[in-house]
Enzyme design. Structure first.
Site, short mmCIF file in Angstrom:
data_model
loop_
_atom_site.label_atom_id
_atom_site.label_comp_id
_atom_site.label_asym_id
_atom_site.label_seq_id
_atom_site.Cartn_x
_atom_site.Cartn_y
_atom_site.Cartn_z
N ALA A 135 -48.13 110.93 -16.48
CA ALA A 135 -46.54 109.93 -16.65
C ALA A 135 -45.56 110.14 -17.98
O ALA A 135 -46.32 109.34 -19.01
CB ALA A 135 -47.28 108.41 -16.45
N ASP A 136 -44.79 110.92 -17.36
CA ASP A 136 -43.37 110.73 -18.97
C ASP A 136 -42.34 108.71 -18.58
O ASP A 136 -43.00 108.39 -17.96
CB ASP A 136 -42.79 111.54 -18.66
CG ASP A 136 -42.03 111.06 -17.06
OD1 ASP A 136 -40.92 112.93 -17.11
OD2 ASP A 136 -41.55 111.15 -16.81
N SER A 137 -41.41 109.33 -19.00
CA SER A 137 -40.90 107.67 -19.36
C SER A 137 -40.46 107.27 -17.80
O SER A 137 -40.20 106.21 -17.10
CB SER A 137 -40.20 107.72 -20.50
OG SER A 137 -38.98 108.87 -20.13
N ASP A 139 -41.61 108.85 -14.56
CA ASP A 139 -42.70 107.88 -14.00
C ASP A 139 -42.79 107.13 -14.72
O ASP A 139 -43.11 105.90 -13.26
CB ASP A 139 -43.70 108.86 -14.27
CG ASP A 139 -43.72 110.20 -14.15
OD1 ASP A 139 -44.25 111.56 -14.07
OD2 ASP A 139 -43.20 110.31 -12.73
N THR A 140 -43.23 106.47 -15.51
CA THR A 140 -43.73 104.63 -16.01
C THR A 140 -42.18 103.88 -15.73
O THR A 140 -43.06 103.24 -15.26
CB THR A 140 -43.55 104.84 -17.94
OG1 THR A 140 -44.83 106.01 -18.17
CG2 THR A 140 -44.51 103.44 -17.92
#
Lengths: 182, 326
Positions: A135-137, A139-140
């Site tokens: 998860a990148d930012s 996604d988070t």
């Protein structure tokens, strides 16, 4: 019944030779101590979370000594690692209770899998970290939005700071749901 | 696990050419002249003490430049799909620190593990380029600030290295690193094809400031709206990373990113103790990704804020090839 209040041993009163290049790690001796002695959550951190693995450890034992209360026993060990302590780059927290219900964890896992479009069969559990699942930012924050919609809560950005695993997210959700219903 | 974990690696299989030197103009230097203070010339020993200069004109504590022409940031990126040589990846594993190596090997998934390795190798090799071959990639040390932003630690005696600041960002298909001298930097990249699971306006209403929501609502074409949303996200993310606070400590609704052609500017609505406005932005439009860079504004002696940031972009495979893009 004495309770352990705070879990950091100050090494300031030790001689300088002791202080240099030492890590004091608190271990709670598991044998002979009733779990009910620790009624409250007692968070403690390893003294140096980023400690390289080749630092020698001197271990201090806080032993609950029945009626007389706490007794500090210094246990000198030149071993490079201590089996009962996980030394990781993230601070270790010791929780006795307050873990979220398995249903909540499952629901969070489902939302995470859907957001990250993980293939079926990808293992996602309470210990999975969001970063570890890819998860990148963006996604988070979408996961946070999905959790807010699913559970009917509002997550402040500041409280999201400490969430790194699925379990952390589930714990926070239950806390917010409880706060909302009370 | 990495596919090459059992590969037998010898020095003869892979030779390491020296990293090409890239001169990043340092705001303190101009044509080899040393930085001058009002009272007299600064000696090299004193440069290490003064990493920041107090601005004499308005007493703000921002870095000061004598010469306004030199305001550059360098943007280096790797495309992970183009790096498949097992011996090369093994070499990258060898130049990162043991701690980083353990962290990389703990990552689940081959693709993510490779990205993690390339990110760390990219940072070390990129920073080493600016050290005039005096410091090898494997000799660099890093620390983190209280919000987790990685920073370089200076340990060299005798030689005064430039005060480099860097920031990394990665997606599954690109790994990027931005570098500046003396000034804080933050970067962010996003895949152009990235779709949001939520409706764009709901997403914007949840995270962006009122003016930004208004701007996005005013775009009728959904494709443009999507593009602008992603670009705005990268700019805001670059800003909070440049600040060193990250998303959690600098909620996006507390500030607005506005686009006044040809520049971007940040306007802070709340928490002005921690969120500041002296930042310059630039966007990088790669074929597959949007990139955003945010660099601290140095305060000019003349108080002239009209200089724009120069961005130079390289695509690289460290030790193999570098290609200047912009």
């Amino acid at each position: 019944m004495a309770s352990i209040a705070g879990a950091r041993i100050s090494i300031a009163d030790r001689p300088a030779s002791y202080r240099k290049r030492q890590v004091f790690v608190l271990c709670l001796a598991s044998s002979g101590i009733e779990r009910s002695a620790f009624g409250d959550c007692i968070p403690f951190q390893t003294a140096f979370p980023d400690r390289p693995s080749d630092y020698p450890i001197r271990t201090a034992w806080m032993v609950f000594n029945g009626a007389s209360g706490l007794k500090l026993i210094s246990f000198s060990s030149q071993r490079k690692s201590f089996p009962s302590v996980r030394l990781q780059s993230t601070p270790t927290r010791f929780h006795v209770s307050c873990a979220a219900k398995p249903d909540t964890v499952d629901k969070v896992c489902k939302i995470v899998k859907s957001q990250l479009a993980l293939p079926d069969g990808t293992p996602v559990s309470g210990n999975s970290t969001f970063a570890g699942l890819g998860a990148d930012s963006l996604d988070t924050v979408e996961i946070v939005m999905g959790l807010e919609e699913a559970f009917g809560i509002s997550v402040e950005e500041e409280s999201a700071q400490s969430i790194t695993t699925v379990q952390d997210a589930a714990d926070l959700i239950e806390k917010l749901v409880e706060a909302k219903s009370s | 696990m990495l596919p090459f974990s059992n590969e037998f690696f010898t020095r003869k299989l892979f030779t390491v050419p020296s990293l090409p030197l890239h001169r990043l103009p340092c705001p303190r230097f101009y044509d080899g002249l040393s930085y001058k203070r009002e009272e007299g010339e600064i000696t090299p020993q004193e440069w290490r003490v003064y990493t920041r200069w107090e601005c004499m004109t308005c007493n703000c504590r921002v870095p000061k430049r004598n010469f306004s022409q030199l305001w550059e940031t360098h943007f280096w990126y790797i495309v992970p799909d183009e790096v498949n040589s097992t011996s090369l990846l093994n070499h990258y594993l060898n130049i990162i620190s043991p701690c980083e190596r353990r962290a990389v090997l703990r990552i689940n998934g081959d693709k993510q593990q490779k990205c993690g390795l390339l990110a760390r190798a990219l940072v070390r090799t990129t920073l080493s380029r600016y050290m005039q071959c005096k410091i090898m990639p494997q000799s660099l040390s890093f620390s983190k600030n209280k919000y987790g932003k990685p920073q370089l630690i200076w340990q060299q005696e005798g030689w005064i290295p430039p005060c480099l600041h860097f920031n990394i960002s990665h997606t599954s298909s690109l790994v990027a690193c931005g570098v500046t001298v003396d000034l804080q930097v933050g970067i962010d990249i996003e895949d152009k094809q990235r779709t949001l699971k939520h409706d764009i306006l709901s997403f914007a209403r949840r995270f962006f400031s009122p003016k930004e929501i208004e701007f996005l609502c005013g775009l009728t074409d959904p494709v443009i709206q999507h593009q602008e949303c992603i670009k705005l996200w990268t700019l805001k993310e670059a800003y909070v990373k440049a600040l060193g606070r990250g998303f959690s400590a600098a909620p996006f609704r507390n500030f607005t990113l506005s686009h006044e052609e040809p520049r971007f500017a940040v306007e802070v609505h709340s928490d002005s103790e921690n969120l500041t406005e002296n930042w310059e932005f630039a966007t990088v439009d790669l074929s597959t990704h949007y990139g955003a860079i945010c660099v601290e504004k140095a305060c000019d002696m003349e108080g002239n804020g009209n200089d724009s940031l120069v961005v130079k972009v390289w695509k690289t495979i460290p030790f193999i090839e570098d290609e200047r893009i912009f």
